[in-house]
Design an enzyme around this catalytic site. Structure first.
Site, PDB file in Angstrom:
ATOM      1  N   GLY A   1      -1.076   2.697   6.717  1.00 56.57           N
ATOM      2  CA  GLY A   1      -1.315   2.058   8.015  1.00 56.57           C
ATOM      3  C   GLY A   1      -0.606   0.728   8.167  1.00 56.57           C
ATOM      4  O   GLY A   1      -0.834   0.001   9.146  1.00 56.57           O
ATOM      5  N   LYS A   2       0.289   0.421   7.234  1.00 56.55           N
ATOM      6  CA  LYS A   2       0.959  -0.894   7.250  1.00 56.55           C
ATOM      7  C   LYS A   2       1.837  -1.057   8.500  1.00 56.55           C
ATOM      8  O   LYS A   2       1.720  -2.040   9.226  1.00 56.55           O
ATOM      9  CB  LYS A   2       1.842  -1.062   5.996  1.00 56.55           C
ATOM     10  CG  LYS A   2       1.139  -0.819   4.680  1.00 56.55           C
ATOM     11  CD  LYS A   2       2.041  -1.062   3.490  1.00 56.55           C
ATOM     12  CE  LYS A   2       3.228  -0.113   3.391  1.00 56.55           C
ATOM     13  NZ  LYS A   2       2.870   1.293   3.101  1.00 56.55           N
TER      14      LYS A   2
ATOM     15  N   GLU B   1       9.853  -4.083   5.365  1.00 56.93           N
ATOM     16  CA  GLU B   1      10.653  -3.706   4.194  1.00 56.93           C
ATOM     17  C   GLU B   1      12.010  -4.431   4.185  1.00 56.93           C
ATOM     18  O   GLU B   1      13.063  -3.793   4.301  1.00 56.93           O
ATOM     19  CB  GLU B   1      10.823  -2.192   4.130  1.00 56.93           C
ATOM     20  CG  GLU B   1       9.469  -1.476   4.109  1.00 56.93           C
ATOM     21  CD  GLU B   1       9.557  -0.019   3.686  1.00 56.93           C
ATOM     22  OE1 GLU B   1      10.599   0.367   3.146  1.00 56.93           O
ATOM     23  OE2 GLU B   1       8.575   0.697   3.873  1.00 56.93           O
TER      24      GLU B   1
ATOM     25  N   GLY C   1       0.835  -1.189   0.000  1.00 57.73           N
ATOM     26  CA  GLY C   1       0.000   0.000   0.000  1.00 57.73           C
ATOM     27  C   GLY C   1       0.867   1.234   0.000  1.00 57.73           C
ATOM     28  O   GLY C   1       2.069   1.150   0.256  1.00 57.73           O
TER      29      GLY C   1
ATOM     30  N   GLY D   1       1.697   5.825   4.433  1.00 58.76           N
ATOM     31  CA  GLY D   1       0.593   6.337   5.247  1.00 58.76           C
ATOM     32  C   GLY D   1      -0.649   5.469   5.194  1.00 58.76           C
ATOM     33  O   GLY D   1      -1.703   5.854   5.715  1.00 58.76           O
TER      34      GLY D   1
END
Lengths: 249, 294
Positions: A41-42, A176, A36, A39
């Site tokens: 929300g991940k 990540e 996504g 920002g």
């Protein structure tokens, strides 16, 4: 096997909603990608699932245990490990020490056992051997006695994965995992993730690199504005042009 | 010889204080300004127990150590969940409270007039009334402290302290109960500060609040920073350098009023020089700074 799920999670920061009624049931094993835009929300979701943030409302379950109000160290002890978006390691300690610290139930870690415990040295040797095996497995065995701060960024990422493996956690969150690493290191990380999947672990990772997601993910969750807007098999979800265009780029 | 023994006792007491502070500041990463407070608690508890309750030196010292540990746990319970900066301020405030108690609880501490006629230590019917004997006692207790702290810090327990020093959030993510480790480290540190206080009280036989002020906490912290944090020799080197400095200045022949001020200037300058040019101190393992925000 341990599963993890969340129910109607809500979280806002100074009135700005980061998560809105988010409910996700993760599979017991395999590789799940959360994607996504920035920002979406991940990372907030990851921080709540691992206890680093408390939700405003909603619940998190590891197995059947409600861990919504647990501090991070207790959630970690239920078999949940994580890496951080901005790499976190003990940079002034050796690579080996970092992995040793990740091993659970170490003898000599409590005060009395440190002072009076018998067999601490023998157990320490066993732990060191185990940690060295892990470091060789991820490809940084030769750097075991170097300080973490002396390693390249890519090698540090590998050490952080070795630390996750050392926890023997069933559920591993990777924030990540290939961001900022050399493509060759990314291949190594990909290979490690495949091995972990074969070992029956559940890997949940946040990633922006859609090619990497296609290569490894069994399941994709797409988030935007704090909500899950799509989920399913990568080939199905990532073939939707509106999702690729709008959220992945 | 007598003079050397006296210097040796002072160095040993400050080394005990610096080593115990290094357990929290150097190994665990919690900078505290309350150390002189615990030092004072040890001195007062031990002195008062021997004077008014007729306790022996060793028993009084143990009670003093337990008292300081108990107080450190109160402080821990109130402050260890706050940020590092707030923790420093909280320990400063706690030090001020303790200084206030030493000064104002006159029925017990005799306020600024201090406690007099503290007996010299008696161990197994042997009263240690010479400087040489006191030096041996302080040296033995210092050695015991060094061994215990060394044993702790090279163990897996110590490795966790070093992890907490570097990154509390990472420690939590790895399943370590950060609060437990901080409370234990702080408690042990306070106990040894109290033991140093007990030796001090029974050595000088007179104590007053001026020996346990925030300036003394800063002096002990300076010893740790200048000597080097997280090392075994650093706090001892720091204690030797800073505790003998007044004697060096005395040899130069400066008037005491000038010497006292010059000493503060030298302490401050040394701190700045070390922090700028040698952040790990003279023999330290760790430099300043760690991460604690997600």
């Amino acid at each position: 096997m341990t599963s993890i799920r969340c129910e109607t999670l809500n979280k806002s920061f100074e009135g700005i909603a980061a998560l809105v009624n988010t409910s996700i049931t993760f599979p017991e094993s395999g590789v799940v990608a959360i994607i996504g835009p920035n920002g979406a929300g991940k990372t907030t979701l990851l921080n709540i699932l691992t206890g680093f943030l408390r939700p405003d409302s909603g619940q998190v379950f590891v197995g059947e245990l409600n861990v919504s109000q647990f501090p991070p160290h207790l959630i970690a002890r239920t078999g949940v490990a994580r890496t951080f978006q901005e790499l976190r390691l003990a940079y002034e300690l050796s690579v080996l020490d970092n992995v040793l610290l990740s091993l659970p139930n170490q003898r000599g870690e409590r005060l009395l056992s440190a002072l009076f415990g018998f067999g601490v040295r023998k157990r320490e040797e066993e732990s060191s051997n185990s940690a060295l095996r892990l470091l060789r497995f991820v490809g940084v065995g030769e750097q075991a006695n170097s300080l973490v701060g002396e390693l390249s960024y890519g090698q540090q990422k590998l050490v952080s994965i070795a630390c996750c493996l050392a926890t023997r956690a069933q559920i591993i969150f990777l924030d990540e995992p290939i961001a900022g690493v050399h493509p060759e290191r990314a291949i190594e990380i990909l290979s490690l993730m495949r091995t972990m999947r074969e070992d029956g672990k559940l890997l949940i990772f946040i990633e922006h690199d859609i090619r990497f997601v296609r290569q490894i993910a069994d399941f994709v969750i797409v988030m935007d504005d704090g909500k899950v807007i799509a989920q399913g098999h990568p080939s199905e979800v990532l073939s939707r042009t509106e999702i690729v265009d709008a959220y992945v780029g | 010889m007598e003079y050397c023994a006296q210097i040796g006792i002072v160095v040993a007491i400050f080394a005990m204080l610096a080593i115990s502070m290094d357990l929290v500041a150097g190994h665990t990463g919690m900078v505290t300004l309350a150390h002189a407070g615990f030092y004072g608690v040890g001195a007062y508890v031990s002195a008062l127990l021997t004077i008014h309750a007729g306790c022996g030196f060793l028993f009084a010292s143990v009670i003093a150590m337990l008292s300081a540990t108990g107080l450190s746990m109160v402080l821990s319970a109130l402050t260890l969940r706050v940020s590092e900066d707030e923790f420093v301020i909280a320990t400063f405030a706690f030090q001020m409270v303790l200084s206030g108690v030493f000064n104002s609880w006159t029925t017990v501490t005799n306020g600024s007039l201090g406690v007099r006629a503290i007996p010299r230590p008696t161990i197994l019917l042997w009263t240690i009334d010479s400087s040489g004997g006191m030096f041996i006692l302080a040296g033995v207790l210092l050695l015991g402290e060094c061994l215990l702290i060394w044993k702790l810090t090279v163990s897996p327990f110590g490795r966790v302290l070093h992890l907490i020093r570097e990154d509390t959030l990472l420690a939590s993510a790895l399943g370590k109960n950060v609060l437990y480790y901080k409370v234990v480290a702080f408690g042990i540190s306070a106990a040894f500060a109290a033991l140093a206080g007990s030796i001090f009280a029974h050595y000088v036989t007179y104590i007053d609040p001026s020996s346990f002020s925030v300036m003394d906490s800063i002096l002990i912290l300076s010893m740790v920073i200048i000597g080097g944090m997280g090392s075994y020799t650093g706090p001892i080197v720091g204690a030797i350098v800073l505790a003998t400095l007044p004697e060096v200045l005395r040899f130069i022949g400066l008037p005491s009023s000038v010497g006292a001020n010059l000493r503060q200037v030298i302490y401050g300058s040394l701190m700045v020089i070390v922090i700028v040019f040698r952040p790990k101190g003279l023999t330290g393992r760790f430099s300043f700074g760690r991460r604690s925000e997600i």
